[in-house]
Design a protein around this motif. Structure first.
Motif, PDB file in Angstrom:
ATOM      1  N   UNK A   1     -44.008  87.512 -38.461  1.00  0.00           N
ATOM      2  CA  UNK A   1     -43.950  86.881 -37.411  1.00  0.00           C
ATOM      3  C   UNK A   1     -44.744  85.457 -37.090  1.00  0.00           C
ATOM      4  N   UNK A   2     -45.579  85.359 -37.383  1.00  0.00           N
ATOM      5  CA  UNK A   2     -46.570  84.263 -37.506  1.00  0.00           C
ATOM      6  C   UNK A   2     -45.757  83.213 -38.487  1.00  0.00           C
ATOM      7  N   UNK A   3     -45.414  83.528 -39.504  1.00  0.00           N
ATOM      8  CA  UNK A   3     -44.784  82.641 -40.461  1.00  0.00           C
ATOM      9  C   UNK A   3     -43.344  82.089 -39.829  1.00  0.00           C
ATOM     10  N   UNK A   4     -42.714  82.756 -39.416  1.00  0.00           N
ATOM     11  CA  UNK A   4     -41.391  82.348 -38.573  1.00  0.00           C
ATOM     12  C   UNK A   4     -41.698  81.811 -37.470  1.00  0.00           C
ATOM     13  N   UNK A   5     -42.734  81.716 -36.592  1.00  0.00           N
ATOM     14  CA  UNK A   5     -43.090  80.894 -35.432  1.00  0.00           C
ATOM     15  C   UNK A   5     -43.494  79.530 -35.974  1.00  0.00           C
ATOM     16  N   UNK A   6     -44.460  79.627 -36.855  1.00  0.00           N
ATOM     17  CA  UNK A   6     -44.974  78.159 -37.298  1.00  0.00           C
ATOM     18  C   UNK A   6     -44.041  77.340 -38.331  1.00  0.00           C
ATOM     19  N   UNK A   7     -42.973  77.931 -38.704  1.00  0.00           N
ATOM     20  CA  UNK A   7     -41.988  77.087 -39.371  1.00  0.00           C
ATOM     21  C   UNK A   7     -40.995  76.387 -38.389  1.00  0.00           C
ATOM     22  N   UNK A   8     -41.159  76.765 -36.927  1.00  0.00           N
ATOM     23  CA  UNK A   8     -40.130  76.014 -36.074  1.00  0.00           C
ATOM     24  C   UNK A   8     -40.832  75.036 -35.152  1.00  0.00           C
ATOM     25  N   UNK A   9     -39.857  74.116 -34.627  1.00  0.00           N
ATOM     26  CA  UNK A   9     -40.589  73.115 -34.031  1.00  0.00           C
ATOM     27  C   UNK A   9     -41.333  73.302 -32.802  1.00  0.00           C
ATOM     28  N   UNK A  10     -41.021  74.275 -32.034  1.00  0.00           N
ATOM     29  CA  UNK A  10     -41.968  74.851 -30.766  1.00  0.00           C
ATOM     30  C   UNK A  10     -42.269  76.074 -30.792  1.00  0.00           C
ATOM     31  N   UNK A  11     -43.597  76.302 -31.441  1.00  0.00           N
ATOM     32  CA  UNK A  11     -44.068  77.461 -31.798  1.00  0.00           C
ATOM     33  C   UNK A  11     -44.560  78.108 -30.327  1.00  0.00           C
ATOM     34  N   UNK A  12     -44.662  77.332 -29.045  1.00  0.00           N
ATOM     35  CA  UNK A  12     -45.118  78.110 -27.897  1.00  0.00           C
ATOM     36  C   UNK A  12     -43.939  78.472 -27.265  1.00  0.00           C
TER      37      UNK A  12
ATOM     38  N   UNK B   1     -43.727  90.402 -30.349  1.00  0.00           N
ATOM     39  CA  UNK B   1     -43.640  91.811 -29.553  1.00  0.00           C
ATOM     40  C   UNK B   1     -44.225  92.856 -30.327  1.00  0.00           C
ATOM     41  N   UNK B   2     -45.302  93.327 -29.647  1.00  0.00           N
ATOM     42  CA  UNK B   2     -46.282  94.401 -30.430  1.00  0.00           C
ATOM     43  C   UNK B   2     -46.014  95.642 -29.797  1.00  0.00           C
ATOM     44  N   UNK B   3     -45.489  95.955 -28.573  1.00  0.00           N
ATOM     45  CA  UNK B   3     -45.181  97.229 -27.985  1.00  0.00           C
ATOM     46  C   UNK B   3     -44.197  97.140 -26.963  1.00  0.00           C
ATOM     47  N   UNK B   4     -43.257  98.194 -26.786  1.00  0.00           N
ATOM     48  CA  UNK B   4     -42.269  98.126 -25.773  1.00  0.00           C
ATOM     49  C   UNK B   4     -42.898  97.832 -24.366  1.00  0.00           C
ATOM     50  N   UNK B   5     -44.071  97.977 -24.081  1.00  0.00           N
ATOM     51  CA  UNK B   5     -44.672  97.812 -22.722  1.00  0.00           C
ATOM     52  C   UNK B   5     -44.636  96.260 -22.213  1.00  0.00           C
ATOM     53  N   UNK B   6     -44.778  95.471 -23.381  1.00  0.00           N
ATOM     54  CA  UNK B   6     -44.620  94.027 -23.383  1.00  0.00           C
ATOM     55  C   UNK B   6     -43.369  93.596 -22.308  1.00  0.00           C
ATOM     56  N   UNK B   7     -42.423  94.590 -22.390  1.00  0.00           N
ATOM     57  CA  UNK B   7     -40.801  94.013 -21.890  1.00  0.00           C
ATOM     58  C   UNK B   7     -40.907  94.407 -20.461  1.00  0.00           C
ATOM     59  N   UNK B   8     -41.987  95.153 -20.042  1.00  0.00           N
ATOM     60  CA  UNK B   8     -41.874  95.615 -18.514  1.00  0.00           C
ATOM     61  C   UNK B   8     -41.956  94.389 -17.501  1.00  0.00           C
ATOM     62  N   UNK B   9     -40.820  94.451 -16.605  1.00  0.00           N
ATOM     63  CA  UNK B   9     -41.015  93.358 -15.837  1.00  0.00           C
ATOM     64  C   UNK B   9     -40.140  92.050 -16.033  1.00  0.00           C
ATOM     65  N   UNK B  10     -39.451  92.326 -17.329  1.00  0.00           N
ATOM     66  CA  UNK B  10     -38.478  91.399 -17.788  1.00  0.00           C
ATOM     67  C   UNK B  10     -37.121  91.703 -17.458  1.00  0.00           C
ATOM     68  N   UNK B  11     -36.118  90.909 -17.348  1.00  0.00           N
ATOM     69  CA  UNK B  11     -34.821  91.165 -17.283  1.00  0.00           C
ATOM     70  C   UNK B  11     -34.025  90.294 -18.053  1.00  0.00           C
ATOM     71  N   UNK B  12     -33.049  90.893 -18.938  1.00  0.00           N
ATOM     72  CA  UNK B  12     -32.426  90.369 -19.845  1.00  0.00           C
ATOM     73  C   UNK B  12     -33.402  89.492 -20.756  1.00  0.00           C
TER      74      UNK B  12
END
Length: 71
Positions: free
Chosen positions: A13-24, A29-40
């Motif tokens: 994941x890190x290698x993909x992120x740093x190859x892009x222009x906007x890493x921010x 995504x480490x766990x399904x709990x990170x998606x709580x409270x998000x819609x689409x």
């Protein structure tokens, strides 16, 4: 807009992120709990992500939140 990255491991994941222009714009995504409270949420699935032990749980969480999958 933030894009979640679903990868087999942290280094993939890190290698993909740093190859892009906007890493921010990306969140690893480490766990399904990170998606709580998000819609689409938008999720980028890396090629080796299917090798994760919790891949099916992640896919269930993505579908429950009506996530948009980008390959």
């Amino acid at each position: 807009m933030k894009i979640f990255i679903l990868a087999f491991n942290y280094h993939e994941a890190k290698s993909f992120i740093y190859k892009n222009d906007n890493p921010g714009d990306y969140i690893i995504l480490n766990s399904p709990d990170q998606l709580k409270g998000t819609l689409s949420p938008t999720i980028k699935i890396m090629p080796n992500a299917y090798r994760r032990e919790d891949f099916l749980d992640m896919m269930d969480a993505i579908s429950m939140r009506q996530g948009k999958i980008v390959r």
